[in-house]
Design a protein around this motif. Structure first.
Motif, PDB file in Angstrom:
ATOM      1  N   TYR A 154      -3.367  19.399  11.418  1.00  0.00           N
ATOM      2  CA  TYR A 154      -1.979  19.727  11.718  1.00  0.00           C
ATOM      3  C   TYR A 154      -1.354  20.378  10.485  1.00  0.00           C
ATOM      4  CZ  TYR A 154      -2.432  16.477  15.689  1.00  0.00           C
ATOM      5  OH  TYR A 154      -2.826  15.834  16.842  1.00  0.00           O
ATOM      6  N   ALA A 155      -0.339  21.191  10.694  1.00  0.00           N
ATOM      7  CA  ALA A 155       0.405  21.797   9.595  1.00  0.00           C
ATOM      8  C   ALA A 155       1.849  21.328   9.671  1.00  0.00           C
ATOM      9  CB  ALA A 155       0.351  23.321   9.673  1.00  0.00           C
ATOM     10  N   VAL A 156       2.381  20.865   8.539  1.00  0.00           N
ATOM     11  CA  VAL A 156       3.781  20.416   8.498  1.00  0.00           C
ATOM     12  C   VAL A 156       4.686  21.561   8.922  1.00  0.00           C
ATOM     13  CG1 VAL A 156       5.648  19.606   7.001  1.00  0.00           C
ATOM     14  CG2 VAL A 156       3.324  18.702   6.708  1.00  0.00           C
ATOM     15  N   ASP A 157       5.637  21.222   9.795  1.00  0.00           N
ATOM     16  CA  ASP A 157       6.485  22.272  10.377  1.00  0.00           C
ATOM     17  C   ASP A 157       7.975  22.007  10.191  1.00  0.00           C
ATOM     18  OD1 ASP A 157       6.678  24.704  12.123  1.00  0.00           O
ATOM     19  OD2 ASP A 157       7.722  23.290  13.432  1.00  0.00           O
ATOM     20  N   GLN A 158       8.367  20.731  10.285  1.00  0.00           N
ATOM     21  CA  GLN A 158       9.782  20.377  10.146  1.00  0.00           C
ATOM     22  C   GLN A 158       9.898  18.995   9.509  1.00  0.00           C
ATOM     23  OE1 GLN A 158      12.678  20.936  13.312  1.00  0.00           O
ATOM     24  NE2 GLN A 158      11.243  22.205  14.467  1.00  0.00           N
ATOM     25  N   THR A 159      11.061  18.741   8.904  1.00  0.00           N
ATOM     26  CA  THR A 159      11.349  17.440   8.310  1.00  0.00           C
ATOM     27  C   THR A 159      12.775  17.036   8.631  1.00  0.00           C
ATOM     28  OG1 THR A 159       9.825  17.835   6.473  1.00  0.00           O
ATOM     29  CG2 THR A 159      11.453  16.108   6.167  1.00  0.00           C
ATOM     30  N   VAL A 160      12.966  15.756   8.934  1.00  0.00           N
ATOM     31  CA  VAL A 160      14.306  15.178   9.067  1.00  0.00           C
ATOM     32  C   VAL A 160      14.467  14.199   7.906  1.00  0.00           C
ATOM     33  CG1 VAL A 160      15.920  13.916  10.530  1.00  0.00           C
ATOM     34  CG2 VAL A 160      14.157  15.368  11.579  1.00  0.00           C
ATOM     35  N   GLY A 172       0.786  -1.225   0.000  1.00  0.00           N
ATOM     36  CA  GLY A 172       0.000   0.000   0.000  1.00  0.00           C
ATOM     37  C   GLY A 172       0.819   1.277   0.000  1.00  0.00           C
ATOM     38  N   GLU A 173       2.049   1.189   0.487  1.00  0.00           N
ATOM     39  CA  GLU A 173       3.010   2.298   0.561  1.00  0.00           C
ATOM     40  C   GLU A 173       2.353   3.663   0.794  1.00  0.00           C
ATOM     41  OE1 GLU A 173       3.918   2.548  -4.262  1.00  0.00           O
ATOM     42  OE2 GLU A 173       5.187   1.296  -2.965  1.00  0.00           O
ATOM     43  N   PRO A 174       1.602   3.829   1.908  1.00  0.00           N
ATOM     44  CA  PRO A 174       0.926   5.111   2.147  1.00  0.00           C
ATOM     45  C   PRO A 174       1.868   6.291   2.304  1.00  0.00           C
ATOM     46  CG  PRO A 174       0.853   3.710   4.104  1.00  0.00           C
ATOM     47  CD  PRO A 174       1.358   2.866   2.983  1.00  0.00           C
ATOM     48  N   PHE A 175       3.091   6.041   2.792  1.00  0.00           N
ATOM     49  CA  PHE A 175       4.039   7.136   3.005  1.00  0.00           C
ATOM     50  C   PHE A 175       5.083   7.219   1.894  1.00  0.00           C
ATOM     51  CE2 PHE A 175       3.452   7.553   7.899  1.00  0.00           C
ATOM     52  CZ  PHE A 175       2.207   8.117   7.667  1.00  0.00           C
ATOM     53  N   ARG A 176       4.742   6.739   0.704  1.00  0.00           N
ATOM     54  CA  ARG A 176       5.693   6.728  -0.411  1.00  0.00           C
ATOM     55  C   ARG A 176       6.235   8.130  -0.705  1.00  0.00           C
ATOM     56  NH1 ARG A 176       6.287   3.826  -5.365  1.00  0.00           N
ATOM     57  NH2 ARG A 176       8.155   4.642  -6.370  1.00  0.00           N
ATOM     58  N   TYR A 177       5.369   9.139  -0.640  1.00  0.00           N
ATOM     59  CA  TYR A 177       5.765  10.474  -1.078  1.00  0.00           C
ATOM     60  C   TYR A 177       5.745  11.514   0.046  1.00  0.00           C
ATOM     61  CZ  TYR A 177       5.055   8.349  -5.648  1.00  0.00           C
ATOM     62  OH  TYR A 177       5.125   7.519  -6.740  1.00  0.00           O
ATOM     63  N   VAL A 178       5.886  11.081   1.295  1.00  0.00           N
ATOM     64  CA  VAL A 178       5.876  12.072   2.383  1.00  0.00           C
ATOM     65  C   VAL A 178       7.070  13.013   2.289  1.00  0.00           C
ATOM     66  CG1 VAL A 178       4.538  10.673   4.002  1.00  0.00           C
ATOM     67  CG2 VAL A 178       7.028  10.461   3.960  1.00  0.00           C
ATOM     68  N   ASN A 179       8.108  12.610   1.558  1.00  0.00           N
ATOM     69  CA  ASN A 179       9.251  13.508   1.377  1.00  0.00           C
ATOM     70  C   ASN A 179       8.884  14.741   0.553  1.00  0.00           C
ATOM     71  OD1 ASN A 179       9.029  11.491  -0.804  1.00  0.00           O
ATOM     72  ND2 ASN A 179      10.799  12.530  -1.686  1.00  0.00           N
ATOM     73  N   ARG A 180       7.736  14.715  -0.115  1.00  0.00           N
ATOM     74  CA  ARG A 180       7.295  15.851  -0.927  1.00  0.00           C
ATOM     75  C   ARG A 180       6.545  16.905  -0.113  1.00  0.00           C
ATOM     76  NH1 ARG A 180       4.897  12.879  -6.398  1.00  0.00           N
ATOM     77  NH2 ARG A 180       6.810  11.769  -6.980  1.00  0.00           N
ATOM     78  N   LEU A 181       6.266  16.620   1.145  1.00  0.00           N
ATOM     79  CA  LEU A 181       5.522  17.569   1.958  1.00  0.00           C
ATOM     80  C   LEU A 181       6.374  18.795   2.269  1.00  0.00           C
ATOM     81  CD1 LEU A 181       3.734  15.146   4.440  1.00  0.00           C
ATOM     82  CD2 LEU A 181       2.731  16.364   2.497  1.00  0.00           C
ATOM     83  N   ASP A 182       5.738  19.960   2.227  1.00  0.00           N
ATOM     84  CA  ASP A 182       6.410  21.221   2.520  1.00  0.00           C
ATOM     85  C   ASP A 182       5.824  21.843   3.777  1.00  0.00           C
ATOM     86  OD1 ASP A 182       8.032  21.120   0.230  1.00  0.00           O
ATOM     87  OD2 ASP A 182       6.450  22.009  -1.009  1.00  0.00           O
ATOM     88  N   ASP A 183       6.564  22.778   4.345  1.00  0.00           N
ATOM     89  CA  ASP A 183       6.074  23.490   5.515  1.00  0.00           C
ATOM     90  C   ASP A 183       4.725  24.131   5.199  1.00  0.00           C
ATOM     91  OD1 ASP A 183       8.399  22.766   6.702  1.00  0.00           O
ATOM     92  OD2 ASP A 183       9.280  24.770   6.789  1.00  0.00           O
ATOM     93  N   GLY A 184       3.779  23.950   6.113  1.00  0.00           N
ATOM     94  CA  GLY A 184       2.453  24.522   5.939  1.00  0.00           C
ATOM     95  C   GLY A 184       1.439  23.575   5.338  1.00  0.00           C
ATOM     96  N   THR A 241      17.083   1.001   6.122  1.00  0.00           N
ATOM     97  CA  THR A 241      18.302   1.380   6.838  1.00  0.00           C
ATOM     98  C   THR A 241      18.085   2.584   7.738  1.00  0.00           C
ATOM     99  OG1 THR A 241      19.577   0.579   4.946  1.00  0.00           O
ATOM    100  CG2 THR A 241      20.750   1.903   6.578  1.00  0.00           C
ATOM    101  N   TYR A 242      17.420   3.615   7.212  1.00  0.00           N
ATOM    102  CA  TYR A 242      17.241   4.864   7.949  1.00  0.00           C
ATOM    103  C   TYR A 242      15.760   5.215   8.034  1.00  0.00           C
ATOM    104  CZ  TYR A 242      22.232   5.250   6.965  1.00  0.00           C
ATOM    105  OH  TYR A 242      23.575   5.004   6.853  1.00  0.00           O
ATOM    106  N   ARG A 243      15.485   6.322   8.723  1.00  0.00           N
ATOM    107  CA  ARG A 243      14.115   6.792   8.854  1.00  0.00           C
ATOM    108  C   ARG A 243      13.994   8.237   8.364  1.00  0.00           C
ATOM    109  NH1 ARG A 243      13.989   2.284   9.210  1.00  0.00           N
ATOM    110  NH2 ARG A 243      13.080   0.910  10.774  1.00  0.00           N
ATOM    111  N   LEU A 244      12.882   8.494   7.678  1.00  0.00           N
ATOM    112  CA  LEU A 244      12.480   9.836   7.282  1.00  0.00           C
ATOM    113  C   LEU A 244      11.390  10.278   8.237  1.00  0.00           C
ATOM    114  CD1 LEU A 244      12.096  12.253   5.269  1.00  0.00           C
ATOM    115  CD2 LEU A 244      10.596  10.745   3.965  1.00  0.00           C
ATOM    116  N   VAL A 245      11.514  11.503   8.747  1.00  0.00           N
ATOM    117  CA  VAL A 245      10.577  11.990   9.763  1.00  0.00           C
ATOM    118  C   VAL A 245       9.975  13.319   9.316  1.00  0.00           C
ATOM    119  CG1 VAL A 245      10.305  12.686  12.176  1.00  0.00           C
ATOM    120  CG2 VAL A 245      11.939  10.881  11.571  1.00  0.00           C
ATOM    121  N   VAL A 246       8.652  13.422   9.455  1.00  0.00           N
ATOM    122  CA  VAL A 246       7.937  14.675   9.195  1.00  0.00           C
ATOM    123  C   VAL A 246       7.189  15.052  10.457  1.00  0.00           C
ATOM    124  CG1 VAL A 246       6.143  15.811   7.841  1.00  0.00           C
ATOM    125  CG2 VAL A 246       7.697  14.197   6.733  1.00  0.00           C
ATOM    126  N   TRP A 247       7.364  16.310  10.887  1.00  0.00           N
ATOM    127  CA  TRP A 247       6.660  16.795  12.072  1.00  0.00           C
ATOM    128  C   TRP A 247       5.635  17.846  11.696  1.00  0.00           C
ATOM    129  CZ3 TRP A 247      12.153  16.946  14.137  1.00  0.00           C
ATOM    130  CH2 TRP A 247      12.407  15.834  14.961  1.00  0.00           C
TER     131      TRP A 247
END
Length: 258
Positions: free
Chosen positions: A193-199, A167-179, A243-249
């Motif tokens: 919620y509004a996107v505020d930070q990304t790791v 299902g890969e629901p978080f496939r494109y979370v790297n495309r999220l921008d602030d706000g 291997t690693y984790r992508l984080v969106v706050w």
């Protein structure tokens, strides 16, 4: 005129070699077909199956919530903490929030109890309790980290989801921008919620991102220093690895009753 003589043993050896080469070729072709089918199953079939199941669960939740009368949405302030703990304004509380909740409000393990919507990604998936792969994530659901807060409450509402396959629901979370807005719907309310930070990349063992006041232990400059109402999305990175984790706050900006 001399005629070359080929011994029977030589002919038999050549015949055996041809049979061995033919059999080896058949084995390699069979293995190739099997591997291709496995790839198709992993990259296509699991996605289709999980997405269909997740869509049906979202529809079931919507029907369930829509069928309930107003009396079903009344909250007993003596048994449900939502009546007193849901913020009416997203200002940080004066003291550090706790990640514990009363047992009466804790969802059953693997039970889908909310809907996550990310308009920018055209994503709408169920949220279930726990991050078990067979019981939650592999169904195409997003999983709630046990021990973190529930939506709309002071602290950190933390979620995990597959980036690839199932299902890969978080496939494109790297495309999220602030706000960018992220909505979490429950039976009683819709939290925005509004996107505020990304790791972009951190260790899989970076537990700081799940704390009540989330802050990366690997990248201390990323995160927060004061209590508030936070949302955390985590997934694997790079793609097709774990291997690693992508984080969106994100931060809570509004809440409205259903």
């Amino acid at each position: 005129m001399r005629v070359s003589v080929v011994q029977h043993s030589t002919r038999r050896w050549r015949a055996r070699r041809r049979r061995a080469l033919w059999a080896g070729g058949e084995v390699l072709v069979t293995l190739g077909v099997v591997l291709l089918l496995l790839v198709v199953h992993q990259l296509w079939w699991t996605n289709r199956q999980a997405r269909d199941g997740a869509e049906r669960r979202v529809e079931a939740l919507e029907r369930e919530w829509g069928a309930g009368g107003a009396e079903d949405r009344l909250i007993d302030s003596g048994t449900s903490p939502e009546a007193s703990e849901e913020p009416r304004a997203p200002e940080p509380p004066p003291v550090a929030p706790t990640t514990t909740t009363r047992s009466a409000s804790r969802p059953d393990p693997s039970h889908a109890y909310a809907i996550l919507t990310i308009p920018r990604l055209d994503l709408r998936v169920p949220v279930a309790e726990g991050i078990s792969k067979p019981d939650v994530l592999n169904k195409g659901y997003v999983g709630h980290y046990p021990g973190t807060q529930q939506p709309g409450r002071a602290g950190n509402f933390a979620l995990a989801g597959h980036r690839n396959t199932h299902g890969e629901p978080f496939r494109y979370v790297n495309r999220l921008d602030d706000g960018d807005e992220i909505l979490v719907e429950t039976r009683d309310a819709v939290y925005t919620y509004a996107v505020d930070q990304t790791v972009p990349q951190t260790s899989a063992r970076d537990t700081g991102v799940l704390r009540p006041v989330p802050r990366s232990l690997v990248h201390p400059a990323r995160g927060y220093r004061h209590p508030g109402y936070y949302l955390t999305l985590t997934t694997c990175t790079p793609e097709y690895t774990s291997t690693y984790r992508l984080v969106v706050w994100g931060k809570l900006i509004s809440m409205r009753p259903r």
